[in-house]
Design a protein around this motif. Sequence first.
Motif, PDB file in Angstrom:
ATOM      1  N   ALA A   1       0.810  -1.216   0.000  1.00  0.00           N
ATOM      2  CA  ALA A   1       0.000   0.000   0.000  1.00  0.00           C
ATOM      3  C   ALA A   1       0.850   1.277   0.000  1.00  0.00           C
ATOM      4  N   ALA A   2       2.042   1.242   0.581  1.00  0.00           N
ATOM      5  CA  ALA A   2       2.998   2.360   0.608  1.00  0.00           C
ATOM      6  C   ALA A   2       2.655   3.481   1.575  1.00  0.00           C
ATOM      7  N   ASP A   3       1.595   3.348   2.357  1.00  0.00           N
ATOM      8  CA  ASP A   3       1.274   4.377   3.339  1.00  0.00           C
ATOM      9  C   ASP A   3       2.434   4.557   4.315  1.00  0.00           C
ATOM     10  N   CYS A   4       3.102   3.469   4.661  1.00  0.00           N
ATOM     11  CA  CYS A   4       4.238   3.508   5.589  1.00  0.00           C
ATOM     12  C   CYS A   4       5.374   4.355   5.030  1.00  0.00           C
ATOM     13  N   LYS A   5       5.663   4.167   3.775  1.00  0.00           N
ATOM     14  CA  LYS A   5       6.751   4.906   3.125  1.00  0.00           C
ATOM     15  C   LYS A   5       6.457   6.400   3.108  1.00  0.00           C
ATOM     16  N   ASP A   6       5.201   6.749   2.891  1.00  0.00           N
ATOM     17  CA  ASP A   6       4.804   8.155   2.811  1.00  0.00           C
ATOM     18  C   ASP A   6       4.978   8.898   4.138  1.00  0.00           C
ATOM     19  N   VAL A   7       4.844   8.195   5.271  1.00  0.00           N
ATOM     20  CA  VAL A   7       4.916   8.872   6.571  1.00  0.00           C
ATOM     21  C   VAL A   7       6.274   8.771   7.261  1.00  0.00           C
ATOM     22  N   CYS A   8       7.185   7.992   6.731  1.00  0.00           N
ATOM     23  CA  CYS A   8       8.483   7.802   7.389  1.00  0.00           C
ATOM     24  C   CYS A   8       9.315   9.090   7.352  1.00  0.00           C
ATOM     25  N   PRO A   9       9.674   9.628   8.525  1.00  0.00           N
ATOM     26  CA  PRO A   9      10.420  10.889   8.554  1.00  0.00           C
ATOM     27  C   PRO A   9      11.886  10.756   8.166  1.00  0.00           C
ATOM     28  N   VAL A  10      12.417   9.535   8.135  1.00  0.00           N
ATOM     29  CA  VAL A  10      13.835   9.351   7.793  1.00  0.00           C
ATOM     30  C   VAL A  10      14.026   8.556   6.509  1.00  0.00           C
ATOM     31  N   ASP A  11      12.950   8.311   5.785  1.00  0.00           N
ATOM     32  CA  ASP A  11      12.997   7.638   4.494  1.00  0.00           C
ATOM     33  C   ASP A  11      13.760   6.302   4.553  1.00  0.00           C
TER      34      ASP A  11
END
Length: 79
Positions: free
Chosen positions: A14-24
């Motif tokens: 889904a990629a929602d996790c990637k979108d919110v990660c502050p340190v990429d």
Amino acid sequence: MAFVITEACIDEKAADCKDVCPVDCISEGPDQFFIDADVCIDCGACETACPVGAIFYEDDLTAERKKFVEKARDFYQSQ
């Protein structure tokens, strides 16, 4: 320790996790997303954003899910 993405992500991505990660620290792999434990700051943003409940803190993984720690490690070592 870090967060780990497990089986519910496989083929979902889904990629929602990637979108919110502050340190990429989250990358897309061939069948799921992975968290780079060396970069993760344990903020938990990814865990709460995941729509399929695929993300767990490493210390909270069941024995069956511990294989996903190694899977993520192998993914980042191959890059």
